[in-house]
Design an enzyme around this catalytic site. Structure first.
Site, PDB file in Angstrom:
ATOM      1  N   PRO A 199       0.826  -1.220   0.000  1.00 27.16           N
ATOM      2  CA  PRO A 199       0.000   0.000   0.000  1.00 27.16           C
ATOM      3  C   PRO A 199       0.853   1.260   0.000  1.00 27.16           C
ATOM      4  O   PRO A 199       0.360   2.343  -0.345  1.00 27.16           O
ATOM      5  CB  PRO A 199      -0.824  -0.111   1.286  1.00 27.16           C
ATOM      6  CG  PRO A 199      -0.292  -1.260   2.051  1.00 27.16           C
ATOM      7  CD  PRO A 199       0.585  -2.078   1.155  1.00 27.16           C
TER       8      PRO A 199
ATOM      9  N   GLU B 171       3.116  -7.364   8.373  1.00 27.91           N
ATOM     10  CA  GLU B 171       3.385  -5.926   8.235  1.00 27.91           C
ATOM     11  C   GLU B 171       4.227  -5.628   7.002  1.00 27.91           C
ATOM     12  O   GLU B 171       4.690  -4.498   6.810  1.00 27.91           O
ATOM     13  CB  GLU B 171       4.106  -5.392   9.485  1.00 27.91           C
ATOM     14  CG  GLU B 171       3.258  -5.415  10.739  1.00 27.91           C
ATOM     15  CD  GLU B 171       1.916  -4.722  10.551  1.00 27.91           C
ATOM     16  OE1 GLU B 171       1.886  -3.626   9.981  1.00 27.91           O
ATOM     17  OE2 GLU B 171       0.894  -5.301  10.979  1.00 27.91           O
TER      18      GLU B 171
ATOM     19  N   ARG C 264      -3.593  -9.078 -20.276  1.00 27.72           N
ATOM     20  CA  ARG C 264      -4.583  -8.822 -21.333  1.00 27.72           C
ATOM     21  C   ARG C 264      -4.039  -7.853 -22.380  1.00 27.72           C
ATOM     22  O   ARG C 264      -4.608  -7.713 -23.455  1.00 27.72           O
ATOM     23  CB  ARG C 264      -5.933  -8.352 -20.750  1.00 27.72           C
ATOM     24  CG  ARG C 264      -5.943  -6.977 -20.184  1.00 27.72           C
ATOM     25  CD  ARG C 264      -7.254  -6.686 -19.481  1.00 27.72           C
ATOM     26  NE  ARG C 264      -8.366  -6.434 -20.380  1.00 27.72           N
ATOM     27  CZ  ARG C 264      -8.585  -5.288 -21.016  1.00 27.72           C
ATOM     28  NH1 ARG C 264      -7.729  -4.276 -20.889  1.00 27.72           N
ATOM     29  NH2 ARG C 264      -9.634  -5.136 -21.793  1.00 27.72           N
TER      30      ARG C 264
ATOM     31  N   ASP D  69     -10.937   0.982 -24.259  1.00 24.76           N
ATOM     32  CA  ASP D  69     -11.336   0.820 -22.860  1.00 24.76           C
ATOM     33  C   ASP D  69     -11.045   2.090 -22.071  1.00 24.76           C
ATOM     34  O   ASP D  69     -10.293   2.957 -22.520  1.00 24.76           O
ATOM     35  CB  ASP D  69     -10.492  -0.297 -22.207  1.00 24.76           C
ATOM     36  CG  ASP D  69     -10.969  -1.680 -22.597  1.00 24.76           C
ATOM     37  OD1 ASP D  69     -12.166  -1.844 -22.857  1.00 24.76           O
ATOM     38  OD2 ASP D  69     -10.113  -2.587 -22.624  1.00 24.76           O
TER      39      ASP D  69
HETATM   40  N1  SAM Z   1       2.041  -2.518   7.137  1.00 23.66           N
HETATM   41  C1  SAM Z   1       1.701  -2.277   5.777  1.00 23.66           C
HETATM   42  C2  SAM Z   1       1.365  -0.813   5.574  1.00 23.66           C
HETATM   43  O1  SAM Z   1       0.753  -0.230   6.472  1.00 23.66           O
HETATM   44  O2  SAM Z   1       1.692  -0.243   4.523  1.00 23.66           O
HETATM   45  C3  SAM Z   1       0.526  -3.123   5.356  1.00 23.66           C
HETATM   46  C4  SAM Z   1       0.863  -4.547   5.170  1.00 23.66           C
HETATM   47  S1  SAM Z   1      -0.492  -5.471   4.497  1.00 23.66           S
HETATM   48  C5  SAM Z   1      -1.382  -5.909   5.924  1.00 23.66           C
HETATM   49  C6  SAM Z   1       0.259  -6.973   4.002  1.00 23.66           C
HETATM   50  C7  SAM Z   1       0.604  -7.078   2.540  1.00 23.66           C
HETATM   51  O3  SAM Z   1      -0.568  -6.938   1.754  1.00 23.66           O
HETATM   52  C8  SAM Z   1       1.565  -6.063   2.001  1.00 23.66           C
HETATM   53  O4  SAM Z   1       2.896  -6.375   2.293  1.00 23.66           O
HETATM   54  C9  SAM Z   1       1.278  -6.146   0.517  1.00 23.66           C
HETATM   55  O5  SAM Z   1       1.919  -7.245  -0.068  1.00 23.66           O
HETATM   56  C10 SAM Z   1      -0.222  -6.411   0.482  1.00 23.66           C
HETATM   57  N2  SAM Z   1      -1.038  -5.217   0.261  1.00 23.66           N
HETATM   58  C11 SAM Z   1      -1.914  -4.674   1.143  1.00 23.66           C
HETATM   59  N3  SAM Z   1      -2.540  -3.625   0.612  1.00 23.66           N
HETATM   60  C12 SAM Z   1      -2.055  -3.462  -0.637  1.00 23.66           C
HETATM   61  C13 SAM Z   1      -2.300  -2.527  -1.662  1.00 23.66           C
HETATM   62  N4  SAM Z   1      -3.173  -1.532  -1.516  1.00 23.66           N
HETATM   63  N5  SAM Z   1      -1.631  -2.656  -2.824  1.00 23.66           N
HETATM   64  C14 SAM Z   1      -0.735  -3.652  -2.984  1.00 23.66           C
HETATM   65  N6  SAM Z   1      -0.455  -4.567  -2.039  1.00 23.66           N
HETATM   66  C15 SAM Z   1      -1.104  -4.484  -0.877  1.00 23.66           C
END
Ligand code: SAM
Length: 281
Positions: free
Chosen positions: A104, A131, A173, A188
């Site tokens: 994220p 995390e 795609r 698209d």
């Molecule tokens: N502690 C992190 C933070 O606050 O940024 C969040 C970790 S999340 C619980 C666990 C995993 O989910 C991340 O390491 C990533 O691989 C994935 N993930 C969660 N949200 C995501 C998003 N919006 N985009 C891409 N990957 C995501």
């Protein structure tokens, strides 16, 4: 294209054999992407991160330095996994693999990113959990290959697997021969540069029957007048984009070729005048 995915949940992708190929029933084995894999246009390999853990419990995480809740995935286990995947899968004559780490806190993944990944020969995805992954994994990988940390949206998932499915589907795609009609992705939403929907959301679409529960298909779509149809589709795309994604309209307005005179008129009539205050800088 070769796509390697490292995860603690290989079953999420439906792994079919010891080589990590994906099953036909999994999310990467069905529909257009599954057919592309069947033709050999894309070669998926899924790897279980726990295979590189050295203790009897196959531990892949530990408590965070500095304290705080949750667990962090270990750089040493991830490092070994990445070394193995890169050594085992050189794509002859291709540029170095690109590591994609969904998080994220990454840069937004967009249609533009998807198009650029579709030109790569080898993508390696690292699915985080808990995390996330110890930051030294990315720092170390950057010394030997291109690395992108990408976010699929402003929300937090439990793991990277769902994000990888989203990214892989958007990328695959766009590979040549995957869509039946090559023009369809330029029509698209977010369609490529110069496409009919370049920078816009696609407007409404209809099919038979002509009347359904007293709702009619717009007459222009039945007129056979291709110019009028194309103009109507652009007008509708402008209106929808102004309502749902005004940021995209502001971005288009800031580019010299983005909006024509008629486009601006349509937007003004829809209550979204594009003036100096409305333009992204
Ligand atoms: N502690 C992190 C933070 O606050 O940024 C969040 C970790 S999340 C619980 C666990 C995993 O989910 C991340 O390491 C990533 O691989 C994935 N993930 C969660 N949200 C995501 C998003 N919006 N985009 C891409 N990957 C995501």
């Amino acid at each position: 294209m070769r796509i390697d995915i490292v995860t603690i949940f290989p079953g999420y992708f439906g792994v079919a054999d010891a080589g990590g190929r994906v099953a036909e029933s999994g999310p990467l084995g069905v529909s257009l992407i599954g057919k592309a894999a069947g033709r050999g246009d894309v070669d998926f390999r899924v790897h279980d991160l726990r295979s590189w853990a050295s203790d009897v419990h196959h531990t892949v995480d530990d408590t965070p330095f500095g304290g705080g809740p949750g667990m962090v995935m270990k750089a040493d286990v991830w490092g070994k996994a990445l070394d193995h995947v890169l050594a085992a899968a050189p794509v002859p004559g291709a540029a170095p693999a690109r590591l994609v780490v969904p998080t994220p806190s990454g840069r937004p993944f967009t249609q533009e990113t998807a198009a650029s990944y579709a030109g790569e020969g080898h993508l390696v995805f690292a699915c985080g959990r808990y995390e996330g992954i110890d930051s030294r994994l990315v720092a170390d990988a950057r010394t030997r290959m291109p690395v992108d940390e990408v976010s699929i949206g402003d929300y937090v998932l439990a793991g990277g697997e769902a994000a990888v499915v989203v990214i892989v589907e958007a990328v695959c795609r766009l590979l040549p021969g995957v869509l039946g009609n090559e023009q369809s992705h330029s029509d698209d939403s977010f369609g490529g540069t110069g496409g009919a929907m370049s920078g816009l959301l696609e407007g409404p679409v209809y099919t038979r029957p002509r009347t359904w529960r007293e709702h009619e298909v717009p007459d222009v779509l039945l007129s056979g007048n291709h110019r009028a149809i194309a103009r109507w589709q652009r007008d509708e795309a402008l209106r929808r984009t102004a309502v749902n994604r005004p940021d995209l309209i502001r971005r288009l307005a800031a580019t010299p070729e983005g909006l024509g005179k008629r486009d601006r008129q349509v937007l003004a009539d829809a209550g979204f005048p594009v003036d100096a205050e409305n333009v992204a800088h």
